[in-house]
Design an enzyme around this catalytic site. Structure first.
Site, PDB file in Angstrom:
ATOM      1  N   ASP A   1       0.960  -1.239   0.079  1.00 30.30           N
ATOM      2  CA  ASP A   1      -0.001   0.000  -0.025  1.00 30.30           C
ATOM      3  C   ASP A   1       0.795   1.327  -0.001  1.00 30.30           C
ATOM      4  O   ASP A   1       0.421   2.398   0.625  1.00 30.30           O
ATOM      5  CB  ASP A   1      -1.197   0.069   1.153  1.00 30.30           C
ATOM      6  CG  ASP A   1      -2.062  -1.380   1.178  1.00 30.30           C
ATOM      7  OD1 ASP A   1      -2.037  -2.011   0.154  1.00 30.30           O
ATOM      8  OD2 ASP A   1      -2.752  -1.259   2.142  1.00 30.30           O
TER       9      ASP A   1
ATOM     10  N   LYS B   1      -6.632  -4.661  -3.232  1.00 33.61           N
ATOM     11  CA  LYS B   1      -7.174  -5.540  -2.239  1.00 33.61           C
ATOM     12  C   LYS B   1      -8.296  -4.488  -1.478  1.00 33.61           C
ATOM     13  O   LYS B   1      -8.073  -3.272  -1.158  1.00 33.61           O
ATOM     14  CB  LYS B   1      -6.296  -5.873  -1.215  1.00 33.61           C
ATOM     15  CG  LYS B   1      -5.646  -4.700  -0.500  1.00 33.61           C
ATOM     16  CD  LYS B   1      -4.282  -5.231   0.467  1.00 33.61           C
ATOM     17  CE  LYS B   1      -3.416  -4.332   1.087  1.00 33.61           C
ATOM     18  NZ  LYS B   1      -4.179  -3.570   2.114  1.00 33.61           N
TER      19      LYS B   1
ATOM     20  N   CYS C   1      -2.181  -2.575   7.665  1.00 33.51           N
ATOM     21  CA  CYS C   1      -2.177  -3.318   6.583  1.00 33.51           C
ATOM     22  C   CYS C   1      -0.978  -4.223   6.552  1.00 33.51           C
ATOM     23  O   CYS C   1      -0.935  -5.453   5.978  1.00 33.51           O
ATOM     24  CB  CYS C   1      -2.426  -2.632   5.241  1.00 33.51           C
ATOM     25  SG  CYS C   1      -3.967  -2.017   5.104  1.00 33.51           S
TER      26      CYS C   1
HETATM   27  N1  TIU Z   1      -2.627   0.462   4.148  1.00 27.71           N
HETATM   28  C1  TIU Z   1      -3.138   0.640   5.443  1.00 27.71           C
HETATM   29  O1  TIU Z   1      -2.510   0.414   6.359  1.00 27.71           O
HETATM   30  N2  TIU Z   1      -4.539   1.016   5.422  1.00 27.71           N
HETATM   31  C2  TIU Z   1      -4.946   1.738   6.388  1.00 27.71           C
HETATM   32  O2  TIU Z   1      -6.314   1.881   6.315  1.00 27.71           O
HETATM   33  N3  TIU Z   1      -4.015   2.263   7.202  1.00 27.71           N
HETATM   34  C3  TIU Z   1      -4.551   3.134   8.379  1.00 27.71           C
HETATM   35  O3  TIU Z   1      -3.724   3.302   9.206  1.00 27.71           O
HETATM   36  N4  TIU Z   1      -5.641   3.604   8.270  1.00 27.71           N
END
Ligand code: TIU
Length: 230
Positions: free
Chosen positions: A27, A139, A172
Site C-alpha cells: 500500500d 485489495k 495493513c
Molecule cells: N494500508 C493501510 O495500512 N491502510 C490503512 O487503512 N491504514 C491506516 O492506518 N488507516
C-alpha cells in the site's frame, strides 16, 4: 545468487530460498503517503511513512537487479463501493464535532475520490511505481489475502518466503504478515521499509511479530539483507 540467502534478523537469522522468495510492498499509495490523502485526512502523521519511500526504492532496485519477484498491493474500492463493508465505511465517518475526520472512503479529495480504484490518490507514489513484470494486488481489506488472488499467485510461482514492507505497520502490513503466516509463508518484515502513523504502534507491531521465538515471523533491516545479496 546462492540457493539460500541468510541475514541477521530477530529473533534469529532469516534464511530464504533465492528462487522462492517475493518482496511484498504494501500500500505505498498516494492516499497513505501524501498530504490530503486518505491517511492524512484520517489524522495520520506523514513524516515517518514518507521516510520509508527512499529505502524501499533502494531495496527494490537491488531486488530487481537479481530478477526476483515483487508484489505491490493497493488498498481501495470499486467506484460504487459495493466491495466496501459498512463496518469500514461507518468507522471512518465523521464523529459529531470532529473537524479533522470529515471525509470517508469514496468522498472527493484533492487527489480524487478517497481509496477508490483508478483515482490518482489510490495509485502508488511516483518513486515506487511497479514494473511491467511485477504483480499488483488490488485489495478491499487490510490484509492482502482477503478477497484477492494473492494466494493463487504465490502458489503458482512457487513462493514460500516473503520479505515485507509498506504502510502502515500497525494496519495493513502486519495484518498481511499474520495472514501469510497462517497460510504457511515464512515472513520477514524490514524496519526501514515499513512505517506507520504512530511510532509506538510501529514498535509494538514489529515486537509482536518476532517475540516468543518468532510468533508470526521475523523482523530485519535492509542493510544486512543487501549485504547478503552481494
Ligand atoms: N494500508 C493501510 O495500512 N491502510 C490503512 O487503512 N491504514 C491506516 O492506518 N488507516
Amino acid at each position: 545468487l546462492p540457493e539460500k540467502v541468510s541475514f541477521s534478523a530477530k529473533p534469529y537469522a532469516f534464511t530464504f530460498p533465492s528462487d522462492a522468495t517475493a518482496l511484498v510492498v504494501i500500500d505505498m499509495q498516494r492516499d497513505f503517503l501524501l498530504e490530503n490523502g486518505f491517511g492524512h485526512i484520517q489524522g495520520g502523521n506523514l513524516t515517518n511513512v514518507q521516510a520509508a519511500i527512499k529505502p524501499t526504492a533502494r531495496l527494490l532496485e537491488i531486488w530487481r537487479s537479481f530478477g526476483l519477484p515483487v508484489v505491490h498491493t493497493r488498498e481501495g474500492h470499486l467506484a460504487d463501493l459495493s466491495d466496501c463493508p459498512s463496518s469500514k465505511l461507518v468507522r471512518q465517518a465523521a464523529a459529531p464535532g470532529n473537524k479533522q475526520h470529515v471525509q470517508v472512503i469514496g468522498d472527493k479529495g484533492p487527489m480524487g475520490r478517497l481509496l477508490v480504484r483508478g483515482e490518482y490518490g489510490h495509485d502508488f507514489v511516483d518513486e515506487l511505481q511497479p514494473h511491467e513484470s511485477e504483480f499488483v494486488i488490488d485489495k478491499p481489506g487490510k490484509g492482502a489475502f482477503y478477497n484477492t488472488r494473492l494466494m493463487e499467485i504465490l502458489q503458482k510461482n512457487g513462493i514460500t518466503h516473503l520479505i515485507i514492507g509498506g504502510v502502515t505497520t500497525e494496519c495493513c502490513v502486519t495484518t498481511t504478515l499474520r495472514e501469510a503466516n497462517d497460510r504457511g509463508f515464512e515472513c520477514c518484515a524490514l524496519t526501514e521499509i515499513t512505517d506507520g502513523y504512530n511510532p509506538s504502534y510501529k514498535t509494538a507491531s514489529l515486537d509482536m511479530v518476532y517475540w516468543s521465538q518468532g510468533l508470526f515471523g521475523y523482523v530485519g533491516s535492509i542493510d544486512p539483507l543487501i549485504e547478503a545479496l552481494k
